[in-house]
Design a protein around this motif. Structure first.
Motif, mmCIF file in Angstrom:
data_model
loop_
_atom_site.group_PDB
_atom_site.id
_atom_site.type_symbol
_atom_site.label_atom_id
_atom_site.label_comp_id
_atom_site.label_asym_id
_atom_site.label_seq_id
_atom_site.Cartn_x
_atom_site.Cartn_y
_atom_site.Cartn_z
ATOM 1 N N UNK A 89 -48.077 -36.078 5.876
ATOM 2 C CA UNK A 89 -48.771 -35.076 6.180
ATOM 3 C C UNK A 89 -50.331 -35.287 6.787
ATOM 4 N N UNK A 90 -50.245 -34.586 7.995
ATOM 5 C CA UNK A 90 -51.539 -34.725 8.907
ATOM 6 C C UNK A 90 -52.544 -33.618 8.328
ATOM 7 N N UNK A 91 -53.520 -34.356 7.427
ATOM 8 C CA UNK A 91 -54.606 -33.433 6.739
ATOM 9 C C UNK A 91 -55.807 -33.022 7.742
ATOM 10 N N UNK A 92 -56.586 -32.198 7.302
ATOM 11 C CA UNK A 92 -57.740 -31.742 8.048
ATOM 12 C C UNK A 92 -57.304 -30.934 9.471
ATOM 13 N N UNK A 93 -56.306 -30.385 9.445
ATOM 14 C CA UNK A 93 -55.529 -29.758 10.673
ATOM 15 C C UNK A 93 -56.018 -28.393 10.990
ATOM 16 N N UNK A 94 -56.867 -27.929 10.162
ATOM 17 C CA UNK A 94 -57.433 -26.478 10.345
ATOM 18 C C UNK A 94 -57.954 -26.347 11.865
ATOM 19 N N UNK A 95 -57.959 -25.268 12.367
ATOM 20 C CA UNK A 95 -58.368 -25.224 13.799
ATOM 21 C C UNK A 95 -57.709 -26.058 14.642
ATOM 22 N N UNK A 96 -58.257 -26.522 15.703
ATOM 23 C CA UNK A 96 -57.496 -27.062 16.592
ATOM 24 C C UNK A 96 -57.931 -28.545 16.788
ATOM 25 N N UNK A 97 -58.945 -29.131 16.021
ATOM 26 C CA UNK A 97 -59.350 -30.377 16.094
ATOM 27 C C UNK A 97 -58.511 -31.443 15.643
ATOM 28 N N UNK A 98 -57.508 -30.959 14.798
ATOM 29 C CA UNK A 98 -56.374 -31.842 14.426
ATOM 30 C C UNK A 98 -55.371 -31.966 15.440
ATOM 31 N N UNK A 99 -54.896 -31.259 16.404
ATOM 32 C CA UNK A 99 -53.766 -31.306 17.109
ATOM 33 C C UNK A 99 -53.546 -32.617 17.753
ATOM 34 N N UNK A 100 -54.377 -33.303 18.264
ATOM 35 C CA UNK A 100 -54.201 -34.926 18.714
ATOM 36 C C UNK A 100 -53.615 -35.646 17.645
ATOM 37 N N UNK A 101 -54.117 -35.738 16.361
ATOM 38 C CA UNK A 101 -53.773 -36.401 15.290
ATOM 39 C C UNK A 101 -52.425 -35.828 14.735
ATOM 40 N N UNK A 102 -52.161 -34.768 14.859
ATOM 41 C CA UNK A 102 -50.682 -34.393 14.378
ATOM 42 C C UNK A 102 -49.661 -35.062 15.414
ATOM 43 N N UNK A 103 -49.936 -35.038 16.594
ATOM 44 C CA UNK A 103 -49.065 -35.544 17.540
ATOM 45 C C UNK A 103 -49.039 -37.266 17.247
ATOM 46 N N UNK A 104 -50.065 -37.850 17.095
ATOM 47 C CA UNK A 104 -50.252 -39.276 16.853
ATOM 48 C C UNK A 104 -49.348 -39.502 15.605
ATOM 49 N N UNK A 105 -49.268 -38.533 14.725
ATOM 50 C CA UNK A 105 -48.632 -38.923 13.554
ATOM 51 C C UNK A 105 -47.193 -39.212 13.559
ATOM 52 N N UNK A 106 -46.564 -38.543 14.838
ATOM 53 C CA UNK A 106 -45.194 -38.624 15.224
ATOM 54 C C UNK A 106 -44.861 -40.065 15.313
ATOM 55 N N UNK A 107 -45.795 -40.997 15.815
ATOM 56 C CA UNK A 107 -45.610 -42.405 16.320
ATOM 57 C C UNK A 107 -45.441 -43.306 15.134
ATOM 58 N N UNK A 108 -45.801 -42.726 13.932
ATOM 59 C CA UNK A 108 -45.498 -43.476 12.619
ATOM 60 C C UNK A 108 -44.148 -43.869 12.515
ATOM 61 N N UNK A 109 -43.196 -42.964 12.925
ATOM 62 C CA UNK A 109 -41.846 -43.255 12.718
ATOM 63 C C UNK A 109 -41.303 -42.875 11.459
ATOM 64 N N UNK A 110 -41.950 -41.931 10.830
ATOM 65 C CA UNK A 110 -41.904 -41.639 9.515
ATOM 66 C C UNK A 110 -41.230 -39.892 9.373
ATOM 67 N N UNK A 111 -40.846 -39.608 10.694
ATOM 68 C CA UNK A 111 -40.380 -38.366 10.761
ATOM 69 C C UNK A 111 -41.469 -37.210 11.048
ATOM 70 N N UNK A 112 -41.339 -36.016 11.133
ATOM 71 C CA UNK A 112 -42.090 -34.881 11.667
ATOM 72 C C UNK A 112 -43.077 -34.615 10.843
ATOM 73 N N UNK A 113 -44.417 -34.663 11.541
ATOM 74 C CA UNK A 113 -45.513 -34.403 10.261
ATOM 75 C C UNK A 113 -45.499 -33.253 10.010
ATOM 76 N N UNK A 114 -46.076 -33.005 8.617
ATOM 77 C CA UNK A 114 -46.390 -31.711 8.085
ATOM 78 C C UNK A 114 -47.901 -31.596 8.656
#
Ligand code: GDP
Ligand code: MG
Length: 163
Positions: free
Chosen positions: A117-142
């Motif tokens: 779960x990529x939290x604090x993703x309200x607005x656009x400020x979290x967009x980069x972090x949501x993408x980065x979360x894919x790189x953990x290799x643990x599936x599609x981030x929520x």
């Protein structure tokens, strides 16, 4: 049948905010009583018609860097052992940190059933972090905002099949 969800991740990503939202403020206050262990909090959660147990991992905020990793590992492993599914939370505004990578490794080694779960993703400020979360290799981030209650519908749809 019900299940247990453990919220894991490094300090300050928003675990307790989600816990409080799922359990309700009234119960969360119980934790402020002296003598109550602060390392793992357990409470009855509601999400739509789903009823389950949620575990919040804490007690990492006040330890030094030296002892953080060992303590974090033990605590996380305990929570994973108690849970049917883990919600691994990262801070979408900060992006993935080395500490997040340590958590990802623990969860991978344990073969835990994980929702990233990529939290604090309200607005656009979290967009980069949501993408980065894919790189953990643990599936599609929520994409989640525990504070604003965003992403809970998606969480519901992920949890519903295992309830
Ligand atoms: P924990 O240490 O992982 O349990 O994190 P907390 O739940 O204590 O939250 C840490 C900080 O992040 C607090 O200041 C929260 O208000 C803030 N926070 C939690 N969720 C969100 C969110 O969805 N968006 C933003 N912007 N801040 C959040
Ligand atoms: Mg907390």
């Amino acid at each position: 049948m019900s299940f247990t969800l453990a919220i894991v991740g490094r300090p300050n990503v928003g675990k307790s905010t989600l816990f409080n939202r799922l359990v309700g403020k009234r119960l969360a206050l119980v934790d402020d009583q002296p003598g109550v262990t602060r390392d793992l909090r357990e409470g009855p959660a509601r999400l739509g018609e789903l009823r389950f147990t949620v575990i919040d991992t804490a007690g990492l905020e006040d330890v030094t860097d030296d002892s953080l990793q060992g303590r974090m590992r033990r605590l996380t492993e305990r929570a994973v052992g108690m849970a049917d599914i883990c919600l691994f939370m990262i801070d979408a505004r900060t992006g993935i940190t080395p500490t997040d990578q340590v958590f990802a490794e623990i969860l991978r080694k344990r073969g835990a059933h994980v929702i990233v779960a990529a939290n604090k993703a309200e607005g656009r400020a979290g967009d980069g972090g949501v993408l980065e979360a894919f790189s953990l290799g643990l599936g599609e981030p929520l994409r989640l905002s525990a504070e604003h209650g965003e992403g809970l519908d998606e969480l519901y749809h992920i949890l519903r099949p295992i309830a």
